[in-house]
Design a protein around this motif. Structure first.
Motif, PDB file in Angstrom:
ATOM      1  N   ARG A 109       0.855  -1.190   0.000  1.00  0.00           N
ATOM      2  CA  ARG A 109       0.000   0.000   0.000  1.00  0.00           C
ATOM      3  C   ARG A 109       0.882   1.228   0.000  1.00  0.00           C
ATOM      4  N   ALA A 110       0.489   2.184  -0.810  1.00  0.00           N
ATOM      5  CA  ALA A 110       1.197   3.452  -0.860  1.00  0.00           C
ATOM      6  C   ALA A 110       0.858   4.216   0.414  1.00  0.00           C
ATOM      7  N   ILE A 111       1.889   4.673   1.127  1.00  0.00           N
ATOM      8  CA  ILE A 111       1.627   5.431   2.348  1.00  0.00           C
ATOM      9  C   ILE A 111       1.942   6.910   2.168  1.00  0.00           C
ATOM     10  N   GLN A 112       2.634   7.252   1.074  1.00  0.00           N
ATOM     11  CA  GLN A 112       2.913   8.644   0.733  1.00  0.00           C
ATOM     12  C   GLN A 112       3.201   8.702  -0.761  1.00  0.00           C
ATOM     13  N   VAL A 113       2.507   9.566  -1.469  1.00  0.00           N
ATOM     14  CA  VAL A 113       2.769   9.754  -2.895  1.00  0.00           C
ATOM     15  C   VAL A 113       2.802  11.243  -3.173  1.00  0.00           C
ATOM     16  N   GLY A 114       3.962  11.729  -3.599  1.00  0.00           N
ATOM     17  CA  GLY A 114       4.125  13.129  -3.961  1.00  0.00           C
ATOM     18  C   GLY A 114       4.430  13.261  -5.443  1.00  0.00           C
ATOM     19  N   ASN A 115       4.798  14.447  -5.859  1.00  0.00           N
ATOM     20  CA  ASN A 115       5.119  14.672  -7.274  1.00  0.00           C
ATOM     21  C   ASN A 115       6.419  14.005  -7.684  1.00  0.00           C
ATOM     22  N   THR A 116       7.330  13.819  -6.724  1.00  0.00           N
ATOM     23  CA  THR A 116       8.644  13.265  -7.030  1.00  0.00           C
ATOM     24  C   THR A 116       8.911  11.942  -6.338  1.00  0.00           C
ATOM     25  N   ILE A 117       8.529  11.827  -5.069  1.00  0.00           N
ATOM     26  CA  ILE A 117       8.855  10.650  -4.257  1.00  0.00           C
ATOM     27  C   ILE A 117       7.580  10.014  -3.706  1.00  0.00           C
ATOM     28  N   GLY A 118       7.587   8.688  -3.667  1.00  0.00           N
ATOM     29  CA  GLY A 118       6.501   7.935  -3.047  1.00  0.00           C
ATOM     30  C   GLY A 118       7.077   6.865  -2.142  1.00  0.00           C
ATOM     31  N   VAL A 119       6.289   6.442  -1.163  1.00  0.00           N
ATOM     32  CA  VAL A 119       6.719   5.406  -0.217  1.00  0.00           C
ATOM     33  C   VAL A 119       5.594   4.380  -0.079  1.00  0.00           C
ATOM     34  N   ALA A 120       5.986   3.118  -0.066  1.00  0.00           N
ATOM     35  CA  ALA A 120       5.017   2.034   0.123  1.00  0.00           C
ATOM     36  C   ALA A 120       5.466   1.134   1.262  1.00  0.00           C
ATOM     37  N   GLN A 121       4.487   0.563   1.951  1.00  0.00           N
ATOM     38  CA  GLN A 121       4.744  -0.501   2.920  1.00  0.00           C
ATOM     39  C   GLN A 121       4.260  -1.794   2.300  1.00  0.00           C
ATOM     40  N   VAL A 122       5.061  -2.834   2.431  1.00  0.00           N
ATOM     41  CA  VAL A 122       4.717  -4.129   1.851  1.00  0.00           C
ATOM     42  C   VAL A 122       4.823  -5.204   2.930  1.00  0.00           C
ATOM     43  N   ASP A 123       3.743  -5.941   3.110  1.00  0.00           N
ATOM     44  CA  ASP A 123       3.731  -7.082   4.022  1.00  0.00           C
ATOM     45  C   ASP A 123       3.775  -8.344   3.168  1.00  0.00           C
ATOM     46  N   VAL A 124       4.759  -9.196   3.440  1.00  0.00           N
ATOM     47  CA  VAL A 124       4.916 -10.427   2.670  1.00  0.00           C
ATOM     48  C   VAL A 124       4.649 -11.614   3.587  1.00  0.00           C
ATOM     49  N   ALA A 125       3.834 -12.533   3.092  1.00  0.00           N
ATOM     50  CA  ALA A 125       3.501 -13.738   3.851  1.00  0.00           C
ATOM     51  C   ALA A 125       3.831 -14.969   3.017  1.00  0.00           C
ATOM     52  N   SER A 126       4.158 -16.036   3.724  1.00  0.00           N
ATOM     53  CA  SER A 126       4.377 -17.341   3.118  1.00  0.00           C
ATOM     54  C   SER A 126       3.100 -18.145   3.362  1.00  0.00           C
ATOM     55  N   LYS A 127       2.543 -18.703   2.291  1.00  0.00           N
ATOM     56  CA  LYS A 127       1.260 -19.410   2.400  1.00  0.00           C
ATOM     57  C   LYS A 127       1.466 -20.911   2.219  1.00  0.00           C
ATOM     58  N   ALA A 128       0.942 -21.687   3.185  1.00  0.00           N
ATOM     59  CA  ALA A 128       1.014 -23.146   3.129  1.00  0.00           C
ATOM     60  C   ALA A 128      -0.298 -23.713   3.646  1.00  0.00           C
ATOM     61  N   LYS A 129      -0.923 -24.581   2.858  1.00  0.00           N
ATOM     62  CA  LYS A 129      -2.174 -25.234   3.243  1.00  0.00           C
ATOM     63  C   LYS A 129      -3.233 -24.216   3.676  1.00  0.00           C
ATOM     64  N   GLY A 130      -3.284 -23.084   2.958  1.00  0.00           N
ATOM     65  CA  GLY A 130      -4.293 -22.070   3.222  1.00  0.00           C
ATOM     66  C   GLY A 130      -3.973 -21.124   4.365  1.00  0.00           C
ATOM     67  N   LEU A 131      -2.906 -21.385   5.103  1.00  0.00           N
ATOM     68  CA  LEU A 131      -2.526 -20.525   6.217  1.00  0.00           C
ATOM     69  C   LEU A 131      -1.366 -19.622   5.819  1.00  0.00           C
ATOM     70  N   GLU A 132      -1.449 -18.354   6.204  1.00  0.00           N
ATOM     71  CA  GLU A 132      -0.394 -17.394   5.898  1.00  0.00           C
ATOM     72  C   GLU A 132       0.438 -17.112   7.143  1.00  0.00           C
TER      73      GLU A 132
END
Length: 143
Positions: free
Chosen positions: A103-126
């Motif tokens: 998700r973008a947490i800051q977007v300006g004319n020149t610089i933007g910042v995103a936070q990314v959450d990464v999960a490993s999924k196995a048998k339907g569980l993250e």
């Protein structure tokens, strides 16, 4: 074509273009302004010695998803390229699939910042395996 459809189409075009994300099999699960979800299935070429997803692959997926989230929130004709990527690994990614929610947490004319959450999924569980902050610069959309 509505705005949401254009954003999804842009994410698909960038992901399917020749290069790293296409080579490793990145998939766009969803895309809307400021939010992108991408996934990646397990493949022996993406693993480290213990059979877990390699940290570089996790970082690459987080980087790509973060770029998609920021690009989707920018003015048309602008494209986000990474200037800084900070990844904290939380647990081994030993599932069958990685899911990156950006998700973008800051977007300006020149610089933007995103936070990314990464999960490993196995048998339907993250299981959370990494969190990233991606800082990106706005450039003209590639032709």
């Amino acid at each position: 074509m509505d705005h949401h459809h254009r954003i999804r189409e842009l994410a698909e075009i960038v992901t399917s273009a020749p290069g790293f994300t296409r080579a490793i099999g990145t998939r766009v699960e969803s895309a809307e302004p400021g939010h992108v979800v991408m996934s990646l299935g397990k493949n022996a070429d993406l693993l480290q010695a213990n059979g877990f997803f390699h940290g570089g692959v996790i970082a690459g997926l987080a980087d790509h998803a973060g770029g998609g989230a920021v690009t989707s929130a920018m003015a048309p004709g602008r494209f986000a390229v990474t200037v800084n990527l900070q990844v904290s690994f939380l647990a081994p990614a030993k599932g069958e699939e990685l899911i990156a929610r950006a998700r973008a947490i800051q977007v300006g004319n020149t610089i933007g910042v995103a936070q990314v959450d990464v999960a490993s999924k196995a048998k339907g569980l993250e299981t959370p395996c990494a969190v990233a902050i991606v800082t990106l610069r706005a450039v003209a959309m590639p032709k």
